[in-house]
Design a protein around this motif. Sequence first.
Motif, mmCIF file in Angstrom:
data_model
loop_
_atom_site.group_PDB
_atom_site.id
_atom_site.type_symbol
_atom_site.label_atom_id
_atom_site.label_comp_id
_atom_site.label_asym_id
_atom_site.label_seq_id
_atom_site.Cartn_x
_atom_site.Cartn_y
_atom_site.Cartn_z
ATOM 1 N N GLY A 3 0.891 28.257 20.434
ATOM 2 C CA GLY A 3 0.748 29.322 19.455
ATOM 3 C C GLY A 3 1.905 29.468 18.505
ATOM 4 N N GLY A 4 2.849 28.527 18.537
ATOM 5 C CA GLY A 4 3.965 28.563 17.601
ATOM 6 C C GLY A 4 3.631 27.843 16.306
ATOM 7 N N LEU A 5 4.560 27.908 15.366
ATOM 8 C CA LEU A 5 4.389 27.252 14.074
ATOM 9 C C LEU A 5 5.454 26.189 13.895
ATOM 10 C CD1 LEU A 5 3.833 30.374 11.762
ATOM 11 C CD2 LEU A 5 2.096 28.964 12.868
ATOM 12 N N THR A 6 5.084 25.075 13.259
ATOM 13 C CA THR A 6 6.053 24.042 12.904
ATOM 14 C C THR A 6 5.905 23.710 11.436
ATOM 15 O OG1 THR A 6 4.533 22.237 13.472
ATOM 16 C CG2 THR A 6 5.985 23.041 15.223
ATOM 17 N N PHE A 7 7.001 23.342 10.801
ATOM 18 C CA PHE A 7 6.990 22.945 9.396
ATOM 19 C C PHE A 7 7.059 21.430 9.338
ATOM 20 C CE2 PHE A 7 8.599 27.230 9.541
ATOM 21 C CZ PHE A 7 7.952 27.844 8.478
ATOM 22 N N GLU A 8 6.011 20.809 8.770
ATOM 23 C CA GLU A 8 5.900 19.361 8.766
ATOM 24 C C GLU A 8 5.800 18.835 7.336
ATOM 25 O OE1 GLU A 8 6.294 17.807 11.476
ATOM 26 O OE2 GLU A 8 5.939 19.367 12.983
ATOM 27 N N ASP A 9 5.888 17.508 7.208
ATOM 28 C CA ASP A 9 5.663 16.887 5.906
ATOM 29 C C ASP A 9 4.342 17.369 5.328
ATOM 30 O OD1 ASP A 9 7.943 15.429 5.605
ATOM 31 O OD2 ASP A 9 7.133 13.582 6.428
ATOM 32 N N GLY A 10 4.319 17.585 4.019
ATOM 33 C CA GLY A 10 3.109 18.040 3.362
ATOM 34 C C GLY A 10 1.990 17.019 3.443
ATOM 35 N N ILE A 11 0.760 17.502 3.313
ATOM 36 C CA ILE A 11 -0.396 16.610 3.296
ATOM 37 C C ILE A 11 -0.896 16.424 1.867
ATOM 38 C CG2 ILE A 11 -1.097 17.152 5.650
ATOM 39 C CD1 ILE A 11 -3.137 19.104 4.504
ATOM 40 N N SER A 12 -0.137 16.956 0.912
ATOM 41 C CA SER A 12 -0.491 16.803 -0.494
ATOM 42 C C SER A 12 0.050 15.475 -1.019
ATOM 43 C CB SER A 12 0.063 17.972 -1.304
ATOM 44 O OG SER A 12 -0.374 17.915 -2.643
ATOM 45 N N ALA A 13 -0.212 15.217 -2.310
ATOM 46 C CA ALA A 13 0.244 13.990 -2.970
ATOM 47 C C ALA A 13 0.261 14.264 -4.467
ATOM 48 C CB ALA A 13 -0.690 12.828 -2.637
ATOM 49 N N PRO A 14 0.907 13.421 -5.258
ATOM 50 C CA PRO A 14 0.965 13.656 -6.703
ATOM 51 C C PRO A 14 -0.428 13.843 -7.317
ATOM 52 C CG PRO A 14 2.493 11.924 -6.109
ATOM 53 C CD PRO A 14 1.710 12.221 -4.865
ATOM 54 N N GLY A 15 -0.562 14.931 -8.069
ATOM 55 C CA GLY A 15 -1.814 15.203 -8.760
ATOM 56 C C GLY A 15 -2.838 15.992 -7.973
ATOM 57 N N LYS A 16 -2.574 16.288 -6.707
ATOM 58 C CA LYS A 16 -3.498 17.106 -5.935
ATOM 59 C C LYS A 16 -3.498 18.529 -6.498
ATOM 60 C CE LYS A 16 -4.528 14.028 -2.676
ATOM 61 N NZ LYS A 16 -5.891 13.520 -2.427
ATOM 62 N N TYR A 17 -4.645 19.197 -6.402
ATOM 63 C CA TYR A 17 -4.738 20.540 -6.978
ATOM 64 C C TYR A 17 -5.660 21.417 -6.147
ATOM 65 C CZ TYR A 17 -9.082 18.582 -8.913
ATOM 66 O OH TYR A 17 -10.311 17.974 -9.056
ATOM 67 N N VAL A 18 -5.542 22.728 -6.402
ATOM 68 C CA VAL A 18 -6.452 23.718 -5.848
ATOM 69 C C VAL A 18 -6.874 24.628 -6.996
ATOM 70 C CG1 VAL A 18 -4.523 25.230 -5.176
ATOM 71 C CG2 VAL A 18 -6.758 25.510 -4.085
ATOM 72 N N GLU A 19 -8.174 24.977 -7.020
ATOM 73 C CA GLU A 19 -8.707 25.857 -8.065
ATOM 74 C C GLU A 19 -9.304 27.104 -7.430
ATOM 75 O OE1 GLU A 19 -10.069 22.708 -11.555
ATOM 76 O OE2 GLU A 19 -11.594 23.918 -10.536
ATOM 77 N N LEU A 20 -9.039 28.237 -8.087
ATOM 78 C CA LEU A 20 -9.532 29.517 -7.589
ATOM 79 C C LEU A 20 -10.228 30.264 -8.719
ATOM 80 C CD1 LEU A 20 -6.203 29.208 -6.584
ATOM 81 C CD2 LEU A 20 -7.207 30.719 -4.868
ATOM 82 N N ARG A 21 -11.389 30.824 -8.417
ATOM 83 C CA ARG A 21 -12.098 31.676 -9.375
ATOM 84 C C ARG A 21 -11.760 33.130 -9.068
ATOM 85 N NH1 ARG A 21 -17.158 30.619 -8.021
ATOM 86 N NH2 ARG A 21 -17.295 32.461 -6.675
ATOM 87 N N ALA A 22 -11.316 33.857 -10.087
ATOM 88 C CA ALA A 22 -10.927 35.257 -9.909
ATOM 89 C C ALA A 22 -12.167 36.139 -9.800
ATOM 90 C CB ALA A 22 -10.062 35.712 -11.069
#
Length: 215
Positions: free
Chosen positions: A161-180
């Motif tokens: 149940g703990g948290l660890t900070f690891e290398d990101g799973i993103s890459a150059p040009g990855k994005y997320v879009e949100l509709r308000a």
Amino acid sequence: MLQASSLNQANAAWSETVAAGNYWLGRIARGETFRITDLKGNQAVDTLFFNANQPHERYSAFDTIREQGNLYLTTGTTLLSDELNPMLTIVADTCGRHDTLGGACAGESNTVRYSLDKKTMHSCRDSWLLAVNTHPDMGLTKRDLSHNINFFMNVPVTPEGGLTFEDGISAPGKYVELRAEMDILVLISNCPQLNNPCNGYNPTPIELATWSCTA
């Protein structure tokens, strides 16, 4: 869930690059689509959302996690406010998942996690404080700095149940879009963290863009 966008960057109403370690504070109108792009990869984007017309209403990690039954955010997730109102919906995501548990770096947490000499290093909380104090017209104060989303950040939960900070799973040009789903104030710290792998120990720029309701 991975989902590419149908929107063309050339048709964006506006776009802006936010340098590593800088903040961005702005307004997104209901119905607009807001894209955050990880330009270089392995960056963390610490983000707070508020009801632009009643800033005391804000994004709630607790309510969002409970109602969706998932610790991570991705395509199809509706971000809920602390009044259980839909604020934004993730409509496209080429990263796959985003953290809403790890919180934002601050002088105090840097000291506890790393060492005493890290206390004066620039942090996300510093960026947010600078933003709200530089833009009092937005109606936010330091009391409004609550639990946030860490877009692109990889924070696995351990079996204990703990948290660890690891290398990101993103890459150059990855994005997320949100509709308000309502008029939204967005407060971003493009994380300056140098002490864990969330930024690959090398903070980099991001790009923001919006599309109108009719795009």
